[in-house]
Design a protein around this motif. Structure first.
Motif, mmCIF file in Angstrom:
data_model
loop_
_atom_site.group_PDB
_atom_site.id
_atom_site.type_symbol
_atom_site.label_atom_id
_atom_site.label_comp_id
_atom_site.label_asym_id
_atom_site.label_seq_id
_atom_site.Cartn_x
_atom_site.Cartn_y
_atom_site.Cartn_z
ATOM 1 N N GLY A 503 -54.464 0.178 -10.764
ATOM 2 C CA GLY A 503 -53.988 -0.614 -11.881
ATOM 3 C C GLY A 503 -53.207 -1.819 -11.398
ATOM 4 N N GLU A 504 -53.032 -2.762 -12.296
ATOM 5 C CA GLU A 504 -52.233 -3.943 -12.000
ATOM 6 C C GLU A 504 -50.895 -3.810 -12.709
ATOM 7 N N VAL A 505 -49.812 -4.014 -11.952
ATOM 8 C CA VAL A 505 -48.474 -3.771 -12.473
ATOM 9 C C VAL A 505 -47.579 -4.956 -12.148
ATOM 10 N N ASN A 506 -46.881 -5.446 -13.165
ATOM 11 C CA ASN A 506 -45.829 -6.424 -12.942
ATOM 12 C C ASN A 506 -44.512 -5.664 -12.767
ATOM 13 N N VAL A 507 -43.811 -5.953 -11.672
ATOM 14 C CA VAL A 507 -42.601 -5.215 -11.317
ATOM 15 C C VAL A 507 -41.383 -6.109 -11.480
ATOM 16 N N GLU A 508 -40.354 -5.588 -12.150
ATOM 17 C CA GLU A 508 -39.074 -6.285 -12.263
ATOM 18 C C GLU A 508 -37.953 -5.330 -11.898
ATOM 19 N N LEU A 509 -36.927 -5.880 -11.295
ATOM 20 C CA LEU A 509 -35.728 -5.110 -10.996
ATOM 21 C C LEU A 509 -34.814 -5.136 -12.222
ATOM 22 N N ALA A 510 -34.394 -3.951 -12.676
ATOM 23 C CA ALA A 510 -33.478 -3.843 -13.808
ATOM 24 C C ALA A 510 -32.064 -3.668 -13.277
ATOM 25 N N VAL A 511 -31.157 -4.571 -13.656
ATOM 26 C CA VAL A 511 -29.777 -4.543 -13.177
ATOM 27 C C VAL A 511 -28.834 -4.675 -14.372
ATOM 28 N N ALA A 512 -27.861 -3.778 -14.470
ATOM 29 C CA ALA A 512 -26.842 -3.861 -15.511
ATOM 30 C C ALA A 512 -25.485 -4.070 -14.869
ATOM 31 N N THR A 513 -24.730 -5.026 -15.376
ATOM 32 C CA THR A 513 -23.387 -5.294 -14.850
ATOM 33 C C THR A 513 -22.296 -4.819 -15.811
ATOM 34 N N ALA A 514 -22.667 -3.941 -16.739
ATOM 35 C CA ALA A 514 -21.696 -3.332 -17.651
ATOM 36 C C ALA A 514 -22.232 -1.980 -18.079
ATOM 37 N N GLU A 515 -21.339 -1.181 -18.648
ATOM 38 C CA GLU A 515 -21.724 0.126 -19.162
ATOM 39 C C GLU A 515 -22.406 -0.024 -20.527
#
Length: 677
Positions: A503-515
């Motif tokens: 399959g073809e997948v677009n990958v992104e990094l998920a980052v949260a700087t708060a709760e």
């Protein structure tokens, strides 16, 4: 404890012992020159049984133990200090912070013959759900082998990496199972000054081995008030000495203040003095809703927390199919009554048929036990009769400093991988090599079809496992990976090592700087593009992509990945994640003074002096005459046992290399040791 539980424990121990090779020790005296395999330590208090030990068993008295005389201590001493941890905003609205805690009594192997540094099988209870645990007891002991167990180093290192203290076990068995009252008297003997020598000895053992204290389980009947008084004095001195060394003591609800054994199933006048002489108490399985409620009230009247009482839940026979009156312990919608004490949760491995104990089978059962039927702690199944810890107890994390890295190594595997290449095709287990693992397995946030997420053992970037995502997601899917408290700077970057297998997948990094704003809410992620093509590895399509965090500021509170399918069913594998300062990471310093400390044919013991700085573990390779390297093993300790080596064709001297591996999995230069054939 009832006969069923005790019979299972002893029968299992006897069967495992019978399968062992003859004892590597000729007698109780250590033989420092012998290249024998090291095993976890166990003792009687002082008096040894009559007769001779069975095959593979060594009888030793704790009273005569000295760290300087213990030839296996270098292999048995933990290398990871107990990590501090924090509680993120709970993943669901029912999990609570600061209320019920979870203890587990786990038998990782037989009392005798329990390997100090893993073994050549993937069939192992590789506990990974540390985020819900507050205390682990290294359960075991039997009248025919030994009664006092020091946890082996792999278990302690894995637990400490996740912030969980580990207790050794003191088991004084019922008379029906070989218990002798003399052993209880030995434990609580006093010297001429009125002190309890074995209390001090126990604290020294825990300190030398690097674990966190003791679980005291006195179940041998026939005592009297004098013995009860002596036991109480012993417990008070043990707790005082342990506290001075940062250790803890837990009491098991069995012996009463009058010296008899009578399981109360409650905190009451018969055992209150022992509870006061300990940090916690395991309440025997005879509890009821009424006795737990009264016990919690009594604890609070004593100025103690009700959550210092572990309500025993016996899961040895039925695991996540066990019935328990959960509302008596962790009621929904009301404050928790007490903490949970699981007896033998390694059911998740042991109940599987021998031909269905592949790592993925075990982890499927273990996820069911700890997470619940939904297999997603962010959306617990209200109709599930098994109230998994994730439903009631908030998870914890130790990911608080940079650099941080994980290759999602669970501590066992079918092969060993280094940068996507198989360097050993032998199955293995060594829990001390386990990474800090995602605590919420598996939270997937999507408005569409939910993909399946699991640890997988068919391929890995390093170690023995990776995270596999499969399915046909028709909407973007976010996989939560880590709750963190990672400080960032202008140069902080994240490395992702992954591979798209179909399959073809677009990958992104998920980052949260708060709760999240409230329990059960998603972290306020920002999504950063993961640009393909960066540092593409030539090995089976693995690639490592570096994502700068310069656009963010402050502390990173959560990390994940967002996957968007752009064509066909998805099979996507995550092999590594690292958060680090930018630039080329410094290479760790090398260990030194590698040496052979014992040899017997192809069986060797190696030792080395530690590398300065932070070391994740050490790897051992054999340098072959043709210049290639063969992986032999890895350990957090500074000693290692090798068995069954043979000279290669024309080889007169074997050459071994030891490397220090840093937090980012970069290795030092080798230190070499040779051994003539």
């Amino acid at each position: 404890m009832n006969p069923t539980r005790r019979t299972v424990l002893i029968a299992g121990t006897a069967a495992a012992t019978a399968a062992l090779a003859p004892s590597p020790y000729a007698s109780a005296a250590p033989r420092a020159a012998a290249a024998t395999p090291p095993y976890a330590s166990y003792w009687y208090p002082d008096t040894l049984p009559a007769g001779s030990p069975g095959p593979g068993i060594t009888w030793r008295g704790l009273k005569s133990w000295r760290a300087a005389d213990d030839p296996d201590l270098a292999c048995n001493a933990a290398s990871v200090p107990l990590a501090p941890r924090f509680t993120p905003t709970p993943a669901n609205t029912t999990a609570r912070a600061g209320q019920a805690r979870v203890q587990a009594l786990v038998s990782f192997g037989p009392t005798s013959g329990n390997p100090s540094q893993g073994s050549a099988t993937a069939d192992y209870y590789a506990l990974t759900h540390w985020a819900y645990l507050d205390e682990l007891v290294f359960w075991g002991g039997s009248a025919g082998e030994g009664l006092i167990l020091a946890p082996n180093a792999p278990v302690v290192d894995a637990a400490h990496r996740h912030g969980v203290p580990v207790l050794g076990n003191i088991f004084l068995p019922p008379v029906a199972y070989g218990g002798q009252l003399q052993w209880t008297r030995d434990l609580v003997q006093q010297d001429a000054d009125g002190h309890y020598p074995l209390a001090a000895q126990l604290v020294e053992v825990a300190s030398a081995h690097g674990f966190d204290g003791w679980f005291v389980n006195a179940e041998t009947g026939g005592g009297n008030t004098a013995l009860g008084t002596a036991m109480l004095g012993f417990m008070r001195e043990l707790k005082a000495l342990a506290a001075a060394r940062g250790q803890r003591v837990t009491w098991y609800d069995a012996m009463t203040v009058n010296g008899t054994v009578s399981w109360q199933g409650a905190l009451n006048s018969q055992n209150q003095a022992f509870f006061q002489a300990a940090d916690d108490m395991f309440v025997d399985f005879r509890w009821s809703a009424a006795t737990l409620a009264s016990s919690g009230t009594r604890a609070q009247r004593l100025g103690r927390s009700r959550y210092q009482l572990w309500a025993g839940v016996d899961v040895e026979s039925n695991g996540s199919g066990t019935y328990a009156d959960w509302d008596a312990i962790v009621p929904a919608g009301k404050p928790h009554i007490a903490s949970i004490g699981f007896y033998r949760p390694e059911w998740t491995r042991n109940h599987l048929p021998a031909d269905q104990r592949a790592p993925e089978d075990f982890h499927a059962a273990d996820d069911r036990f700890w997470t619940g039927r939904s297999l997603d702690p962010s959306r617990p199944d209200a109709g599930d009769p098994w109230r998994a810890p994730a439903v009631s107890v908030a998870d914890r994390s130790t990911v608080i400093s940079v650099p941080f890295a994980s290759v999602f190594n669970t501590g066992h595997g079918l092969r060993w991988y280094e940068e996507g290449t198989v360097t050993s095709d032998a199955p293995w287990n060594h829990l001390g090599l386990q990474d800090r693992l995602p605590s919420r397995r598996w939270v997937v946030r999507t408005a569409g079809e939910r993909p399946v997420v699991s640890f997988d053992f068919a391929d890995a970037w390093r170690g023995g496992s990776s995270v596999l995502v499969t399915g046909e997601p028709d909407q973007p899917a976010v996989v939560d990976l880590y709750a963190t408290r990672l400080p960032t700077g202008a140069d902080t970057v994240v490395d992702l090592t992954y591979r798209s297998e179909s399959g073809e997948v677009n990958v992104e990094l998920a980052v949260a700087t708060a709760e999240p704003g409230k329990a059960g809410a998603a972290p306020p992620y920002r999504y950063l593009a993961v640009t393909p093509g960066a540092r593409v590895k030539p090995v089976d399509g693995w690639r490592t992509v570096t994502v700068p965090l310069a656009a963010l500021s402050g502390t990173v509170h959560a990390l994940g990945v967002r996957l968007t399918a752009t064509g066909g069913p998805v099979r996507w594998r995550l092999g590594g994640l690292a958060v680090r300062p930018g630039g080329t990471p410094p290479v760790p310093a090398a260990p030194s003074a590698a040496r052979v400390t014992a040899a017997n044919g192809g069986d060797l013991r190696l030792a080395w002096d530690p590398a300065p700085g932070t070391v994740r573990h050490y790897t051992l390779h054999r340098l072959l005459p043709d210049g290639t390297r063969r992986f032999l093993g890895a350990t957090g300790q500074r000693a290692y046992h090798l068995a069954g080596l043979r000279p290669e064709q024309g080889e007169t001297t074997a050459r071994f290399e030891v490397r220090a591996v840093g937090e980012l999995y970069n290795a030092s230069a080798p230190v070499t040791v040779t051994h003539p054939w």
